[in-house]
Design a protein around this motif. Sequence first.
Motif, short mmCIF file in Angstrom:
data_model
loop_
_atom_site.label_atom_id
_atom_site.label_comp_id
_atom_site.label_asym_id
_atom_site.label_seq_id
_atom_site.Cartn_x
_atom_site.Cartn_y
_atom_site.Cartn_z
N ALA A 124 0.84 -1.29 -0.19
CA ALA A 124 -0.11 -0.24 -0.11
C ALA A 124 0.79 1.17 0.05
O ALA A 124 0.70 2.47 -0.68
N ALA A 125 1.79 1.40 0.85
CA ALA A 125 2.97 2.29 0.86
C ALA A 125 3.49 2.63 -0.41
O ALA A 125 3.72 3.90 -0.94
N GLY A 126 3.87 1.44 -1.08
CA GLY A 126 4.56 1.74 -2.37
C GLY A 126 3.83 2.46 -3.55
O GLY A 126 4.10 3.10 -4.32
N LEU A 127 2.60 1.64 -3.60
CA LEU A 127 1.46 2.20 -4.46
C LEU A 127 1.17 3.43 -4.31
O LEU A 127 1.36 4.65 -4.96
N ALA A 128 0.88 4.11 -3.12
CA ALA A 128 0.46 5.46 -2.48
C ALA A 128 1.84 6.31 -2.67
O ALA A 128 1.41 7.60 -3.57
N GLY A 129 2.89 5.85 -2.65
CA GLY A 129 3.99 6.71 -2.66
C GLY A 129 4.35 7.01 -4.46
O GLY A 129 4.53 8.45 -4.58
N THR A 130 4.25 5.97 -5.09
CA THR A 130 4.42 6.32 -6.43
C THR A 130 3.45 7.24 -7.13
O THR A 130 3.88 8.20 -7.71
N VAL A 131 2.40 7.14 -6.72
CA VAL A 131 1.13 7.98 -7.40
C VAL A 131 1.37 9.27 -6.93
O VAL A 131 1.17 10.12 -7.62
N PHE A 132 1.41 9.59 -5.33
CA PHE A 132 1.95 10.83 -5.04
C PHE A 132 3.22 11.61 -5.61
O PHE A 132 3.05 12.66 -5.93
N VAL A 133 4.11 10.72 -5.87
CA VAL A 133 5.33 11.47 -6.59
C VAL A 133 5.15 11.86 -7.92
O VAL A 133 5.20 12.99 -8.22
N ALA A 134 4.25 11.05 -8.67
CA ALA A 134 3.68 11.46 -9.87
C ALA A 134 2.85 12.78 -9.83
O ALA A 134 2.78 13.78 -10.61
N PHE A 135 2.04 12.81 -8.64
CA PHE A 135 1.23 13.83 -8.57
C PHE A 135 1.96 15.19 -8.48
O PHE A 135 1.86 16.32 -9.04
N LEU A 136 2.65 15.06 -7.49
CA LEU A 136 3.75 16.18 -7.04
C LEU A 136 4.53 16.67 -8.37
O LEU A 136 4.73 17.89 -8.40
N SER A 137 4.95 15.74 -9.27
CA SER A 137 5.90 16.24 -10.16
C SER A 137 4.89 17.16 -11.21
O SER A 137 5.50 17.96 -12.04
N SER A 138 3.60 16.88 -11.46
CA SER A 138 2.79 17.44 -12.06
C SER A 138 2.59 18.85 -11.62
O SER A 138 2.15 19.59 -12.69
N LEU A 139 2.82 19.08 -10.46
CA LEU A 139 2.38 20.46 -9.98
C LEU A 139 3.59 21.36 -10.14
O LEU A 139 3.80 22.67 -10.02
N THR A 140 4.85 20.84 -10.64
CA THR A 140 6.14 21.71 -10.49
C THR A 140 6.05 22.48 -12.03
O THR A 140 5.79 21.95 -12.92
N ASN A 141 6.95 23.67 -11.94
CA ASN A 141 6.94 24.36 -12.93
C ASN A 141 8.62 23.94 -13.41
O ASN A 141 9.39 24.19 -12.40
N ILE A 142 8.78 23.81 -14.44
CA ILE A 142 10.20 23.43 -15.06
C ILE A 142 11.33 24.54 -14.66
O ILE A 142 12.36 24.06 -14.55
N ARG A 143 10.76 25.88 -14.54
CA ARG A 143 11.67 26.85 -14.35
C ARG A 143 12.20 26.74 -12.87
O ARG A 143 13.24 27.24 -12.52
N PHE A 144 11.28 26.10 -11.88
CA PHE A 144 11.72 26.17 -10.48
C PHE A 144 11.89 24.65 -10.07
O PHE A 144 11.23 24.46 -9.03
N THR A 145 12.31 23.76 -10.89
CA THR A 145 12.06 22.37 -10.49
C THR A 145 12.41 21.86 -8.98
O THR A 145 11.86 21.52 -8.33
#
Length: 512
Positions: A430-451
């Motif tokens: 469960a932690a592995g699944l939640a962690g991977t999905v959450f990292v993908a979610f956080l990555s989608s919020l970032t601006n490449i200018r301020f990675t």
Amino acid sequence: MTPIYITYLAKTRTISHAPAQVITLVMLGFSAGLPLSLIFSTLSLWLMEAGVELSTVTMFSWAALGYSFKFVWSPLIDSLQLPILSRILGKRRSWLLLAQGLMIAAVLLMAFANPNPAFSSSLNIMAAGSVLLGFAAATQDVVIDAYRIEISPNNSAMQSILSASYTAGYRIGMIASGAGSLILAAKLGSTTGHYVYEAWCMTYLVMAGLMGLGVLTTLMIKEPEYNQTNTSNISTRDNLRLLAMFVLVIVVFVATFKFSGSLFPDKETSPLLQFIYETLHLILSLLVAAVAGWLSVRMGVANKQIAVQTWVDPIRDFFQRYGKKALILLALIGLYRISDIVSGVISSVFYKQMDFSKEEIAYAVKTFGVIMSIFGGFAGGALAQKFRIMNMMMLGAIAAAATNLLFVLLATRGHDVHLMYTAVGLDNFAAGLAGTVFVAFLSSLTNIRFTAVQYALFSSLMMLFPKVLGGYSGSIVERIEYTGFFMLTALLGVPVLGLIWWADRILFPKND
């Protein structure tokens, strides 16, 4: 597992250089996964065997608060060019090499410190080494996260794949420093009833040697194309002024935190009140440090325009892009992993007090559990390709909270190996699944200018509140025992479900 995944990438044509990028992220993940157990679970067992009190053992988890404050110095990683190294290796690789060198130095410092209460000064050295390791490992994480996003910008599908690859390497690193260190220490003769410092010293020396693999990886990989064409134009003089400002702010923060402790009650209180007092103590120190930073700019210690560009613009960009939605997103980020992070702080001590041996912990928790988390990570990466990210966030949050209830049952049953494997396996999946999905979610919020800055801010916020609360897990267990504690950690995940639902509505209103 990796070849199958690479074949999948080739068939889907997600990215032309996927195999090399997957292998790179696995290796960097391994380097990032090594330090965590050496600060948390493995160190906890070492301290317990050495005779350190439970409340002190869990407070050692605060040594990793560097993971929660890495956003403070992450702007420097985006702005500062390291002398000589940056010119030879590039911005990301030079910072990686520096962080990895500091990690090795910290583990060596810990190896030569005997935490037995009879050597009080050694316990302080151990604490200093732990803090340095947390700081260096957090710095490495900032660089790896930025590197991961920059080698495949604006590609959410590839980011979930790279996230899963990184998670796999991370978990393998945890097996090496978790199960590997426990088995090695046991083989060298240290047990609960027969503490042998030399066994633990040799174990940590071996772990320092394994960190050399991260150094080799850094030397072999290429700098992201984005950084090759977007180098910093800040002069050396302004870089030094910016660094001087940062050092000043850190000194003010440490001094304030140290000398303002007397303002808060120092008596025996409930864990909840202790947590509230410590949170207020932390907020006060951060506010004073922020004022010191503002005054230093006003006094000309650092160039105002560069300071604003370094620390203010990345945060301003996030709030400009999301407006009022930003507050809901920040609340979700800060609480999403609370159930498994808080329970994880004391997990190794829990197994030990349930009379599981180091070998049983090593095989069940540090090996089988980590492998299950790898499967969970790949499951999260694959499912994120087919289903909405917010639906997967909800599934991950429910699973992470619900599996904590299995530890309530284990606490009542005691030494039950079969139940232990069941609880550990499902919890880690469960932690592995939640962690991977959450990292993908956080990555989608970032601006490449301020990675580096924005992702560091998100991941720091993810760790801050749970880690501060987790530092009191020992005191909480002493009052409500393990059954109450794990029930509490499961209940902590309930508000997260509401935040996910709310964030989904405001981010994707057309789905109503």
